[in-house]
Design a protein around this motif. Structure first.
Motif, PDB file in Angstrom:
ATOM      1  N   TYR A 190       0.764  -1.256  -0.049  1.00  0.00           N
ATOM      2  CA  TYR A 190      -0.006  -0.008  -0.044  1.00  0.00           C
ATOM      3  C   TYR A 190       0.899   1.159  -0.104  1.00  0.00           C
ATOM      4  O   TYR A 190       1.842   1.030   0.977  1.00  0.00           O
ATOM      5  N   ASN A 196       1.264   5.322   0.968  1.00  0.00           N
ATOM      6  CA  ASN A 196       0.548   5.966   2.027  1.00  0.00           C
ATOM      7  C   ASN A 196       1.206   7.532   1.487  1.00  0.00           C
ATOM      8  O   ASN A 196       2.452   7.776   1.379  1.00  0.00           O
ATOM      9  N   TRP A 243      -4.427   6.739   1.574  1.00  0.00           N
ATOM     10  CA  TRP A 243      -3.981   5.266   1.375  1.00  0.00           C
ATOM     11  C   TRP A 243      -4.469   5.054  -0.165  1.00  0.00           C
ATOM     12  O   TRP A 243      -5.531   5.259  -0.462  1.00  0.00           O
TER      13      TRP A 243
END
Length: 121
Positions: free
Chosen positions: A95, A97, A111
């Motif tokens: 992910y 960020n 996110w």
């Protein structure tokens, strides 16, 4: 509203390399510290790497030091994660960020949707 769009995941073999990219939309990219996190099945999401808006010394979790490199291109509003010498234990959803902590302690964090990285042995 900031949006993050990741790309570059896939299935590779142990020892291979892979580069993830995360494009940033809808804000001032330079103001954000950009990071990569990952979550393996049955485990909590964990920090992988981060880099400040101005660049400078990146931060890495110990398990990827010397193998992963985070970088950013502020002209393209994109952050990258170059992953070398991949191991099966690197298998996870990765992910992107974006984080911006203002002087008044207001925290903005966003996110991406995640991209799967699978490393076969």
């Amino acid at each position: 509203q900031v949006q993050l769009v990741e790309s570059g995941g896939g299935l590779v073999q142990s020892g291979d390399s892979l580069t993830l990219a995360c494009e940033f939309f809808g804000g001032a990219f330079y103001d954000y510290t950009m990071g990569w996190f990952r979550q393996a099945p049955g485990r909590e999401r964990e920090f992988v790497a981060a880099i400040r808006g101005s660049g400078g010394t990146p931060y890495y979790t110990d398990s990827v030091k010397g193998r992963f490199t985070i970088s950013r291109d502020n002209a393209k509003n994109t952050v990258y994660l170059q992953m070398d010498s991949l191991k099966p234990e690197d298998t996870a959803v990765y992910y992107c960020n974006a984080r911006n902590l203002l002087s008044d302690a207001t925290l903005y964090t966003y996110w991406g949707q995640g991209t799967q990285v699978t490393v076969s042995s």
